[in-house]
Design a protein around this motif. Sequence first.
Motif, PDB file in Angstrom:
ATOM      1  N   GLN A  33       0.830  -1.198   0.000  1.00  0.00           N
ATOM      2  CA  GLN A  33       0.000   0.000   0.000  1.00  0.00           C
ATOM      3  C   GLN A  33       0.873   1.260   0.000  1.00  0.00           C
ATOM      4  OE1 GLN A  33      -2.333  -1.148   3.509  1.00  0.00           O
ATOM      5  NE2 GLN A  33      -4.192  -0.973   2.260  1.00  0.00           N
ATOM      6  N   MET A  34       1.965   1.203   0.764  1.00  0.00           N
ATOM      7  CA  MET A  34       2.891   2.342   0.772  1.00  0.00           C
ATOM      8  C   MET A  34       3.500   2.557  -0.613  1.00  0.00           C
ATOM      9  SD  MET A  34       4.981   1.996   4.347  1.00  0.00           S
ATOM     10  CE  MET A  34       4.157   1.937   5.940  1.00  0.00           C
ATOM     11  N   ARG A  35       3.873   1.466  -1.271  1.00  0.00           N
ATOM     12  CA  ARG A  35       4.451   1.583  -2.616  1.00  0.00           C
ATOM     13  C   ARG A  35       3.443   2.197  -3.584  1.00  0.00           C
ATOM     14  NH1 ARG A  35       6.216  -3.833  -1.294  1.00  0.00           N
ATOM     15  NH2 ARG A  35       8.431  -3.800  -0.707  1.00  0.00           N
ATOM     16  N   TYR A  36       2.191   1.786  -3.468  1.00  0.00           N
ATOM     17  CA  TYR A  36       1.156   2.344  -4.341  1.00  0.00           C
ATOM     18  C   TYR A  36       0.998   3.843  -4.085  1.00  0.00           C
ATOM     19  CZ  TYR A  36      -0.404  -2.438  -5.490  1.00  0.00           C
ATOM     20  OH  TYR A  36      -0.491  -3.744  -5.939  1.00  0.00           O
ATOM     21  N   ALA A  37       0.977   4.234  -2.816  1.00  0.00           N
ATOM     22  CA  ALA A  37       0.796   5.645  -2.476  1.00  0.00           C
ATOM     23  C   ALA A  37       1.963   6.479  -2.996  1.00  0.00           C
ATOM     24  CB  ALA A  37       0.669   5.804  -0.956  1.00  0.00           C
ATOM     25  N   VAL A  38       3.173   5.988  -2.862  1.00  0.00           N
ATOM     26  CA  VAL A  38       4.343   6.707  -3.367  1.00  0.00           C
ATOM     27  C   VAL A  38       4.267   6.834  -4.887  1.00  0.00           C
ATOM     28  CG1 VAL A  38       6.849   6.569  -3.693  1.00  0.00           C
ATOM     29  CG2 VAL A  38       5.856   6.119  -1.438  1.00  0.00           C
ATOM     30  N   ALA A  39       3.847   5.770  -5.563  1.00  0.00           N
ATOM     31  CA  ALA A  39       3.734   5.804  -7.019  1.00  0.00           C
ATOM     32  C   ALA A  39       2.701   6.831  -7.471  1.00  0.00           C
ATOM     33  CB  ALA A  39       3.368   4.420  -7.548  1.00  0.00           C
ATOM     34  N   VAL A  40       1.544   6.869  -6.797  1.00  0.00           N
ATOM     35  CA  VAL A  40       0.515   7.853  -7.157  1.00  0.00           C
ATOM     36  C   VAL A  40       1.042   9.267  -6.949  1.00  0.00           C
ATOM     37  CG1 VAL A  40      -1.762   8.774  -6.554  1.00  0.00           C
ATOM     38  CG2 VAL A  40      -1.422   6.301  -6.687  1.00  0.00           C
ATOM     39  N   ALA A  41       1.742   9.494  -5.847  1.00  0.00           N
ATOM     40  CA  ALA A  41       2.273  10.827  -5.556  1.00  0.00           C
ATOM     41  C   ALA A  41       3.291  11.252  -6.606  1.00  0.00           C
ATOM     42  CB  ALA A  41       2.910  10.837  -4.167  1.00  0.00           C
ATOM     43  N   GLU A  42       4.146  10.345  -7.017  1.00  0.00           N
ATOM     44  CA  GLU A  42       5.205  10.684  -7.968  1.00  0.00           C
ATOM     45  C   GLU A  42       4.692  10.801  -9.397  1.00  0.00           C
ATOM     46  OE1 GLU A  42       8.930   8.761  -5.418  1.00  0.00           O
ATOM     47  OE2 GLU A  42       8.260   7.790  -7.273  1.00  0.00           O
ATOM     48  N   GLU A  43       3.693   9.994  -9.734  1.00  0.00           N
ATOM     49  CA  GLU A  43       3.154  10.026 -11.097  1.00  0.00           C
ATOM     50  C   GLU A  43       2.041  11.051 -11.257  1.00  0.00           C
ATOM     51  OE1 GLU A  43       4.423   8.446 -13.548  1.00  0.00           O
ATOM     52  OE2 GLU A  43       5.812   7.159 -12.437  1.00  0.00           O
ATOM     53  N   ARG A  44       1.456  11.481 -10.130  1.00  0.00           N
ATOM     54  CA  ARG A  44       0.312  12.399 -10.158  1.00  0.00           C
ATOM     55  C   ARG A  44      -0.825  11.844 -11.002  1.00  0.00           C
ATOM     56  NH1 ARG A  44       0.838  16.621  -6.335  1.00  0.00           N
ATOM     57  NH2 ARG A  44       3.066  16.781  -5.951  1.00  0.00           N
ATOM     58  N   SER A  45      -0.953  10.523 -10.993  1.00  0.00           N
ATOM     59  CA  SER A  45      -1.979   9.874 -11.804  1.00  0.00           C
ATOM     60  C   SER A  45      -2.166   8.449 -11.310  1.00  0.00           C
ATOM     61  CB  SER A  45      -1.556   9.861 -13.277  1.00  0.00           C
ATOM     62  OG  SER A  45      -2.285   8.921 -14.025  1.00  0.00           O
ATOM     63  N   PHE A  46      -3.414   8.044 -11.106  1.00  0.00           N
ATOM     64  CA  PHE A  46      -3.687   6.667 -10.713  1.00  0.00           C
ATOM     65  C   PHE A  46      -3.407   5.720 -11.884  1.00  0.00           C
ATOM     66  CE2 PHE A  46      -5.551   8.680  -7.145  1.00  0.00           C
ATOM     67  CZ  PHE A  46      -5.746   7.719  -6.159  1.00  0.00           C
ATOM     68  N   THR A  47      -3.682   6.186 -13.104  1.00  0.00           N
ATOM     69  CA  THR A  47      -3.451   5.339 -14.279  1.00  0.00           C
ATOM     70  C   THR A  47      -1.966   5.039 -14.454  1.00  0.00           C
ATOM     71  OG1 THR A  47      -5.393   6.257 -15.388  1.00  0.00           O
ATOM     72  CG2 THR A  47      -3.751   5.149 -16.774  1.00  0.00           C
ATOM     73  N   LEU A 103      -5.437  11.106   1.551  1.00  0.00           N
ATOM     74  CA  LEU A 103      -4.046  11.281   1.109  1.00  0.00           C
ATOM     75  C   LEU A 103      -3.956  12.049  -0.203  1.00  0.00           C
ATOM     76  CD1 LEU A 103      -2.708   7.667   1.821  1.00  0.00           C
ATOM     77  CD2 LEU A 103      -2.486   9.703   3.269  1.00  0.00           C
ATOM     78  N   PHE A 104      -4.976  11.884  -1.058  1.00  0.00           N
ATOM     79  CA  PHE A 104      -4.947  12.505  -2.380  1.00  0.00           C
ATOM     80  C   PHE A 104      -6.262  13.206  -2.684  1.00  0.00           C
ATOM     81  CE2 PHE A 104      -2.239   8.718  -2.552  1.00  0.00           C
ATOM     82  CZ  PHE A 104      -1.024   9.295  -2.903  1.00  0.00           C
ATOM     83  N   ALA A 105      -6.184  14.443  -3.130  1.00  0.00           N
ATOM     84  CA  ALA A 105      -7.345  15.136  -3.684  1.00  0.00           C
ATOM     85  C   ALA A 105      -7.378  14.780  -5.157  1.00  0.00           C
ATOM     86  CB  ALA A 105      -7.199  16.639  -3.489  1.00  0.00           C
ATOM     87  N   ARG A 106      -8.480  14.234  -5.634  1.00  0.00           N
ATOM     88  CA  ARG A 106      -8.500  13.794  -7.026  1.00  0.00           C
ATOM     89  C   ARG A 106      -9.837  14.054  -7.691  1.00  0.00           C
ATOM     90  NH1 ARG A 106      -7.913   9.873  -2.591  1.00  0.00           N
ATOM     91  NH2 ARG A 106      -8.802   7.866  -3.166  1.00  0.00           N
ATOM     92  N   THR A 107      -9.714  14.303  -8.995  1.00  0.00           N
ATOM     93  CA  THR A 107     -10.865  14.352  -9.888  1.00  0.00           C
ATOM     94  C   THR A 107     -10.542  13.376 -11.028  1.00  0.00           C
ATOM     95  OG1 THR A 107      -9.964  16.095 -11.320  1.00  0.00           O
ATOM     96  CG2 THR A 107     -11.165  16.807  -9.348  1.00  0.00           C
ATOM     97  N   SER A 108     -11.380  13.355 -12.035  1.00  0.00           N
ATOM     98  CA  SER A 108     -11.124  12.451 -13.155  1.00  0.00           C
ATOM     99  C   SER A 108      -9.901  12.883 -13.962  1.00  0.00           C
ATOM    100  CB  SER A 108     -12.349  12.393 -14.076  1.00  0.00           C
ATOM    101  OG  SER A 108     -12.651  13.688 -14.568  1.00  0.00           O
ATOM    102  N   ARG A 109      -9.460  14.131 -13.784  1.00  0.00           N
ATOM    103  CA  ARG A 109      -8.348  14.645 -14.584  1.00  0.00           C
ATOM    104  C   ARG A 109      -7.136  15.063 -13.763  1.00  0.00           C
ATOM    105  NH1 ARG A 109     -11.138  18.590 -19.154  1.00  0.00           N
ATOM    106  NH2 ARG A 109     -12.474  17.004 -20.126  1.00  0.00           N
ATOM    107  N   ARG A 110      -7.268  15.109 -12.462  1.00  0.00           N
ATOM    108  CA  ARG A 110      -6.193  15.708 -11.672  1.00  0.00           C
ATOM    109  C   ARG A 110      -6.026  14.987 -10.347  1.00  0.00           C
ATOM    110  NH1 ARG A 110      -6.258  22.149 -10.167  1.00  0.00           N
ATOM    111  NH2 ARG A 110      -4.215  22.283  -9.148  1.00  0.00           N
ATOM    112  N   VAL A 111      -4.767  14.811  -9.916  1.00  0.00           N
ATOM    113  CA  VAL A 111      -4.463  14.205  -8.622  1.00  0.00           C
ATOM    114  C   VAL A 111      -3.422  15.066  -7.919  1.00  0.00           C
ATOM    115  CG1 VAL A 111      -3.507  12.202  -7.420  1.00  0.00           C
ATOM    116  CG2 VAL A 111      -4.931  11.876  -9.461  1.00  0.00           C
ATOM    117  N   GLU A 112      -3.703  15.433  -6.683  1.00  0.00           N
ATOM    118  CA  GLU A 112      -2.745  16.207  -5.884  1.00  0.00           C
ATOM    119  C   GLU A 112      -2.631  15.594  -4.498  1.00  0.00           C
ATOM    120  OE1 GLU A 112      -3.639  20.333  -5.664  1.00  0.00           O
ATOM    121  OE2 GLU A 112      -3.282  20.707  -7.802  1.00  0.00           O
TER     122      GLU A 112
END
Length: 290
Positions: A5-19, A47-56
Amino acid sequence: MDLQQMRYAVAVAEERSFTRAAERCHVVQSALSHQIKGLERELGVVLFARTSRRVEVTAAGEAFLAAARVSLDAAERAVSDAAAAAGEIRGTLTIGVIPTVTAIDIPAALGAFHRKHPAVRIRLRGGGSDEFIAAIADGSMDVAVLGLPDTMTPKNVNTRVLARERLAAVVSADHALAARRRLRLEDLVDEAFVDFPEGTPGRAPSDLAFRAAGLHREVAFEAMSTDLMLSLVKNNLVIALLSPAVIPDSDELRTIPVTSGPTRVEYLAWSGFNVSPVAQAFLEGLAATE
């Protein structure tokens, strides 16, 4: 909560995208999103504010990610230490390389290391000496090649001097100074320069040399790429002060020594505290080839 789960969270933060994070982690996006939502429920924060187009990353996310990265690094170190105790070197080797490395053939060194230790993942990062020193000190980088003025000694890291050199002027073959065999700093004060960004260690040797001589120069272009610098010089827009070793043989360029010109020192740097088995193996491999 687990390490995945930590690895996933770090990946989302660094990529700024769930995809993109899902692609990086080799998992379907729905599974990654499910894990992140479960982690947020367990922590009781978003942990993340997200819409269909944006992740912060939220403020709570920034606080969590800082500790998560430390935990992931510690887990990886535990695996590599255990493997080293059994006689196998594995883990991740993170190396920082400045744009003007001249004393080490980095591709050859990494190739030799990989052949000897194929289980080690190698990460190569470009950037500046100051950020590499900070990264080694905080444990996020293992080894780096630094380039600093001869008046500046790296702090908070172990170092070994690789080379000392005087920078040379490089001008276009069409430049008015192209026929000169030697120059003084005074000869260059009316020229426009390209150099590394202001405040960076790569720029410092030249700034210090002009300041010590009581001279002013104009830096019209800033760049981190020596290829870009040399292209600007070839087009006779500017001149540069660079290590002679990074200036190619070219009919379009002239390399001219500069009396009392800037000097730089190239260092190999690594942590002075609890060196990882992977870093130790790389350092020993370099020493064996010298």
